[in-house]
Design a protein around this motif. Structure first.
Motif, PDB file in Angstrom:
ATOM      1  N   PHE A  20       6.373   1.802   0.543  1.00 28.34           N
ATOM      2  CA  PHE A  20       5.756   3.096   0.805  1.00 28.34           C
ATOM      3  C   PHE A  20       4.284   2.922   1.126  1.00 28.34           C
ATOM      4  CE2 PHE A  20       5.581   2.214  -3.690  1.00 28.34           C
ATOM      5  CZ  PHE A  20       4.305   2.604  -4.080  1.00 28.34           C
ATOM      6  N   VAL A  21       3.678   3.994   1.637  1.00 32.19           N
ATOM      7  CA  VAL A  21       2.246   4.020   1.928  1.00 32.19           C
ATOM      8  C   VAL A  21       1.592   4.884   0.860  1.00 32.19           C
ATOM      9  CG1 VAL A  21       0.494   4.815   3.556  1.00 32.19           C
ATOM     10  CG2 VAL A  21       2.561   3.705   4.399  1.00 32.19           C
ATOM     11  N   GLU A  22       0.669   4.302   0.127  1.00 34.59           N
ATOM     12  CA  GLU A  22      -0.028   5.046  -0.917  1.00 34.59           C
ATOM     13  C   GLU A  22      -1.045   6.003  -0.301  1.00 34.59           C
ATOM     14  OE1 GLU A  22      -1.191   3.619  -5.184  1.00 34.59           O
ATOM     15  OE2 GLU A  22      -2.617   2.857  -3.713  1.00 34.59           O
ATOM     16  N   ARG A  23      -1.830   5.466   0.618  1.00 39.18           N
ATOM     17  CA  ARG A  23      -2.777   6.291   1.374  1.00 39.18           C
ATOM     18  C   ARG A  23      -3.181   5.519   2.612  1.00 39.18           C
ATOM     19  NH1 ARG A  23      -8.089   4.892   1.254  1.00 39.18           N
ATOM     20  NH2 ARG A  23      -8.667   3.326  -0.259  1.00 39.18           N
ATOM     21  N   THR A  24      -3.587   6.237   3.622  1.00 36.43           N
ATOM     22  CA  THR A  24      -4.030   5.624   4.863  1.00 36.43           C
ATOM     23  C   THR A  24      -5.540   5.452   4.811  1.00 36.43           C
ATOM     24  OG1 THR A  24      -2.224   6.675   6.033  1.00 36.43           O
ATOM     25  CG2 THR A  24      -4.036   5.872   7.359  1.00 36.43           C
ATOM     26  N   GLY A  25      -6.011   4.244   5.072  1.00 39.50           N
ATOM     27  CA  GLY A  25      -7.440   3.968   5.057  1.00 39.50           C
ATOM     28  C   GLY A  25      -8.075   4.247   6.401  1.00 39.50           C
ATOM     29  N   ALA A  26      -9.366   3.975   6.506  1.00 37.42           N
ATOM     30  CA  ALA A  26     -10.104   4.219   7.743  1.00 37.42           C
ATOM     31  C   ALA A  26      -9.662   3.271   8.856  1.00 37.42           C
ATOM     32  CB  ALA A  26     -11.597   4.067   7.492  1.00 37.42           C
ATOM     33  N   LYS A  27      -9.440   1.999   8.530  1.00 31.47           N
ATOM     34  CA  LYS A  27      -9.044   1.020   9.534  1.00 31.47           C
ATOM     35  C   LYS A  27      -7.574   0.639   9.441  1.00 31.47           C
ATOM     36  CE  LYS A  27     -13.159  -1.640  10.583  1.00 31.47           C
ATOM     37  NZ  LYS A  27     -13.721  -2.994  10.555  1.00 31.47           N
ATOM     38  N   TYR A  28      -7.078   0.489   8.212  1.00 35.85           N
ATOM     39  CA  TYR A  28      -5.728  -0.040   8.002  1.00 35.85           C
ATOM     40  C   TYR A  28      -4.911   0.862   7.081  1.00 35.85           C
ATOM     41  CZ  TYR A  28      -7.996  -4.304   9.617  1.00 35.85           C
ATOM     42  OH  TYR A  28      -8.694  -5.226  10.352  1.00 35.85           O
ATOM     43  N   THR A  29      -3.627   0.840   7.300  1.00 34.53           N
ATOM     44  CA  THR A  29      -2.684   1.484   6.400  1.00 34.53           C
ATOM     45  C   THR A  29      -2.051   0.389   5.562  1.00 34.53           C
ATOM     46  OG1 THR A  29      -2.224   3.237   7.987  1.00 34.53           O
ATOM     47  CG2 THR A  29      -0.585   2.866   6.270  1.00 34.53           C
ATOM     48  N   ARG A  30      -2.147   0.525   4.244  1.00 37.64           N
ATOM     49  CA  ARG A  30      -1.585  -0.483   3.342  1.00 37.64           C
ATOM     50  C   ARG A  30      -0.156  -0.095   2.992  1.00 37.64           C
ATOM     51  NH1 ARG A  30      -5.174  -1.368  -1.512  1.00 37.64           N
ATOM     52  NH2 ARG A  30      -4.695   0.811  -1.800  1.00 37.64           N
ATOM     53  N   VAL A  31       0.787  -0.991   3.244  1.00 35.08           N
ATOM     54  CA  VAL A  31       2.181  -0.795   2.868  1.00 35.08           C
ATOM     55  C   VAL A  31       2.387  -1.499   1.528  1.00 35.08           C
ATOM     56  CG1 VAL A  31       4.588  -1.238   3.481  1.00 35.08           C
ATOM     57  CG2 VAL A  31       2.944  -0.641   5.255  1.00 35.08           C
ATOM     58  N   ILE A  32       2.902  -0.766   0.561  1.00 32.95           N
ATOM     59  CA  ILE A  32       3.059  -1.266  -0.797  1.00 32.95           C
ATOM     60  C   ILE A  32       4.527  -1.523  -1.077  1.00 32.95           C
ATOM     61  CG2 ILE A  32       2.749  -0.692  -3.236  1.00 32.95           C
ATOM     62  CD1 ILE A  32       0.356   1.013  -2.306  1.00 32.95           C
ATOM     63  N   GLN A  33       4.785  -2.597  -1.802  1.00 27.97           N
ATOM     64  CA  GLN A  33       6.131  -2.953  -2.238  1.00 27.97           C
ATOM     65  C   GLN A  33       6.189  -2.775  -3.749  1.00 27.97           C
ATOM     66  OE1 GLN A  33       6.791  -7.107  -2.302  1.00 27.97           O
ATOM     67  NE2 GLN A  33       8.994  -6.928  -2.431  1.00 27.97           N
ATOM     68  N   SER A  34       7.260  -2.137  -4.212  1.00 25.90           N
ATOM     69  CA  SER A  34       7.449  -1.919  -5.632  1.00 25.90           C
ATOM     70  C   SER A  34       8.906  -2.154  -5.984  1.00 25.90           C
ATOM     71  CB  SER A  34       7.043  -0.488  -6.000  1.00 25.90           C
ATOM     72  OG  SER A  34       7.329  -0.217  -7.341  1.00 25.90           O
ATOM     73  N   THR A  35       9.156  -2.655  -7.179  1.00 26.30           N
ATOM     74  CA  THR A  35      10.527  -2.815  -7.641  1.00 26.30           C
ATOM     75  C   THR A  35      11.086  -1.435  -7.943  1.00 26.30           C
ATOM     76  OG1 THR A  35       9.909  -4.918  -8.638  1.00 26.30           O
ATOM     77  CG2 THR A  35      11.983  -3.947  -9.355  1.00 26.30           C
ATOM     78  N   VAL A  36      12.320  -1.177  -7.537  1.00 30.37           N
ATOM     79  CA  VAL A  36      12.937   0.126  -7.759  1.00 30.37           C
ATOM     80  C   VAL A  36      12.964   0.423  -9.255  1.00 30.37           C
ATOM     81  CG1 VAL A  36      15.102   1.425  -7.596  1.00 30.37           C
ATOM     82  CG2 VAL A  36      14.323   0.061  -5.671  1.00 30.37           C
TER      83      VAL A  36
END
Length: 88
Positions: A20-36
């Motif tokens: 999922f995406v926690e938040r979109t930054g100014a330059k990059y969007t960080r995609v986060i991985q989490s265990t279900v």
């Protein structure tokens, strides 16, 4: 492919992890991985810029130098849940 389609493809392939995406930054969007079922075990999976370039994470906050893939050429069959496909 959009970021939403990218996330949908990853979530469909890897059912023991949530992407999922926690938040979109100014330059990059960080995609986060989490265990279900465990939101405490989070890690940065990749970074995506405005042009759709995909970067390997260097840390939680910054991407590594050099484009590793693009949303246009992304193939979910070559992806793994740990981001190994982002290494050169």
């Amino acid at each position: 492919m959009t970021i939403a389609e990218f996330l949908t493809a990853l979530n469909a392939k890897f059912t023991t992890y949530t992407f999922f995406v926690e938040r979109t930054g100014a330059k990059y969007t960080r995609v986060i991985q989490s265990t279900v079922g465990n939101k405490d075990s989070r890690s940065a999976y990749c970074f995506i810029d405005a042009e759709g370039n995909i970067y390997k994470p260097a840390s939680w906050k910054t991407p590594a130098k050099g484009v590793r893939s693009t949303l246009a050429t992304f193939n979910v069959n070559s992806a793994d849940p740990f981001g190994g496909w982002l290494y050169r």
